[in-house]
Design a protein around this motif. Sequence first.
Motif, PDB file in Angstrom:
ATOM      1  N   ARG A   1       0.822  -1.350   0.102  1.00  0.00           N
ATOM      2  CA  ARG A   1      -0.051   0.014   0.106  1.00  0.00           C
ATOM      3  C   ARG A   1       0.894   1.173   0.073  1.00  0.00           C
ATOM      4  O   ARG A   1       1.999   1.138   0.301  1.00  0.00           O
ATOM      5  CB  ARG A   1      -0.796  -0.013   1.338  1.00  0.00           C
ATOM      6  CG  ARG A   1      -0.306   0.034   2.744  1.00  0.00           C
ATOM      7  CD  ARG A   1      -0.988  -0.130   3.836  1.00  0.00           C
ATOM      8  NE  ARG A   1      -0.342  -0.103   4.896  1.00  0.00           N
ATOM      9  CZ  ARG A   1       0.176   0.626   5.678  1.00  0.00           C
ATOM     10  NH1 ARG A   1      -0.072   1.959   5.278  1.00  0.00           N
ATOM     11  NH2 ARG A   1       0.608   0.532   6.860  1.00  0.00           N
ATOM     12  N   TYR A   2       0.303   2.253  -0.506  1.00  0.00           N
ATOM     13  CA  TYR A   2       1.096   3.382  -0.300  1.00  0.00           C
ATOM     14  C   TYR A   2       1.201   3.993   1.168  1.00  0.00           C
ATOM     15  O   TYR A   2       0.158   4.033   1.848  1.00  0.00           O
ATOM     16  CB  TYR A   2       0.324   4.857  -1.196  1.00  0.00           C
ATOM     17  CG  TYR A   2       0.609   4.084  -2.517  1.00  0.00           C
ATOM     18  CD1 TYR A   2       1.668   4.131  -3.276  1.00  0.00           C
ATOM     19  CD2 TYR A   2      -0.839   4.249  -3.565  1.00  0.00           C
ATOM     20  CE1 TYR A   2       1.710   3.805  -4.850  1.00  0.00           C
ATOM     21  CE2 TYR A   2      -0.864   4.113  -4.896  1.00  0.00           C
ATOM     22  CZ  TYR A   2       0.563   3.636  -5.472  1.00  0.00           C
ATOM     23  OH  TYR A   2       0.444   3.514  -6.812  1.00  0.00           O
ATOM     24  N   GLY A   3       2.341   4.670   1.355  1.00  0.00           N
ATOM     25  CA  GLY A   3       2.348   5.301   2.550  1.00  0.00           C
ATOM     26  C   GLY A   3       3.864   5.499   3.050  1.00  0.00           C
ATOM     27  O   GLY A   3       4.689   5.854   1.969  1.00  0.00           O
TER      28      GLY A   3
ATOM     29  N   VAL B   1       5.688   1.069   5.300  1.00  0.00           N
ATOM     30  CA  VAL B   1       4.998   0.146   4.472  1.00  0.00           C
ATOM     31  C   VAL B   1       6.096  -0.914   3.945  1.00  0.00           C
ATOM     32  O   VAL B   1       5.602  -2.070   3.272  1.00  0.00           O
ATOM     33  CB  VAL B   1       4.117   0.803   3.359  1.00  0.00           C
ATOM     34  CG1 VAL B   1       3.110   1.636   4.045  1.00  0.00           C
ATOM     35  CG2 VAL B   1       4.998   1.790   2.377  1.00  0.00           C
TER      36      VAL B   1
ATOM     37  N   ALA C   1       5.143   6.766  -1.693  1.00  0.00           N
ATOM     38  CA  ALA C   1       4.065   7.483  -0.758  1.00  0.00           C
ATOM     39  C   ALA C   1       2.801   8.014  -1.447  1.00  0.00           C
ATOM     40  O   ALA C   1       1.759   8.268  -1.087  1.00  0.00           O
ATOM     41  CB  ALA C   1       4.606   8.819  -0.589  1.00  0.00           C
TER      42      ALA C   1
END
Length: 321
Positions: free
Chosen positions: A13-15, A19, A53
């Motif tokens: 997942r984006y982050g 992550v 991100a």
Amino acid sequence: MNDRMMKAVLYDRYGGPEVLYLSRVPRPEPAPGEVLVKVHAFSVNGGELAARAGRLRLLTGRKFPKRVGLDFAGEVAASGAGVTRLAEGDLVWGVLGRTSGFGSAAEYVTVSAERVGRLPDGLDPVDAAALPVAATAITALRDKAGLRPRERLLVRGAAGGVGNAAVQLGRAYGAEVTALARAANLDFVRGLGAHEAVDHRTVRPAELGRFDVVLDTVGTDIRTFRRLLNPGGRMVTIAVDLERPAASLGYLAASVVHGRGRVRAFSGDFKQAQWDDLARHVAEGKLSPAVDTVFPLEETAAAHRALESGGVRGKYVVRVV
């Protein structure tokens, strides 16, 4: 242990850096025209932070898991059909192509043989991993800007990966180099060869004077820095304002399409000639690797976090073997 598997850094997942995780994935096999490279080290680059991100999700999409790592240094482990220029055991460096995405944060990577070059003799692969982005600086200053001796050069982001190489090259090409960096990094960029080092947080652009060439590695305030150019001056930018990507790209496109040739933009997609150039610059002493910190593969997230915190001196490098 299954030798058809390898370690690689992924995210689902984006982050933020948290992550990222280390997993085991199938080891790739080289297709015709490709080489399989056993990765010794890679560096962390701003573009992959933005991708991780989610700032580039219109380009990267929502298919997971995704990979990180753009450049690499290592040794040829195997060659696909038709590859004759490189042999098993050759020490090489390279950058994954635009269509390949990310993925060098792994024990092995496959890449077109045209997109890698041999390391200069005596250069350690971990140090070498700090230098592939220097090919961008060579192209920007020599080929795009046509930097000449005694011209005034301004480098934005002078302590970073491309910036530190640009300071070294500007000095080697005979230019008068002004480096913009954080206060804590001013001595660092002076040591690279900058004639003048300026704290970008305390000095306004208008106070810097006029320049023949501006190399921008930041991507913000392009119009402001364009105004610093002398008649006949050239500005080269390798970055996009990630807070306002559409506006930034629109301005750059207008600069090119409508003939405002004072601003030139490009992104690196290097092949054999560029790697030969880079090796020659290193061998001639025009470029030296600037490694801030070396992280183990298991701490790739920490390397991402460090780059996001700012203040890097050269490159954060991740050692794989």
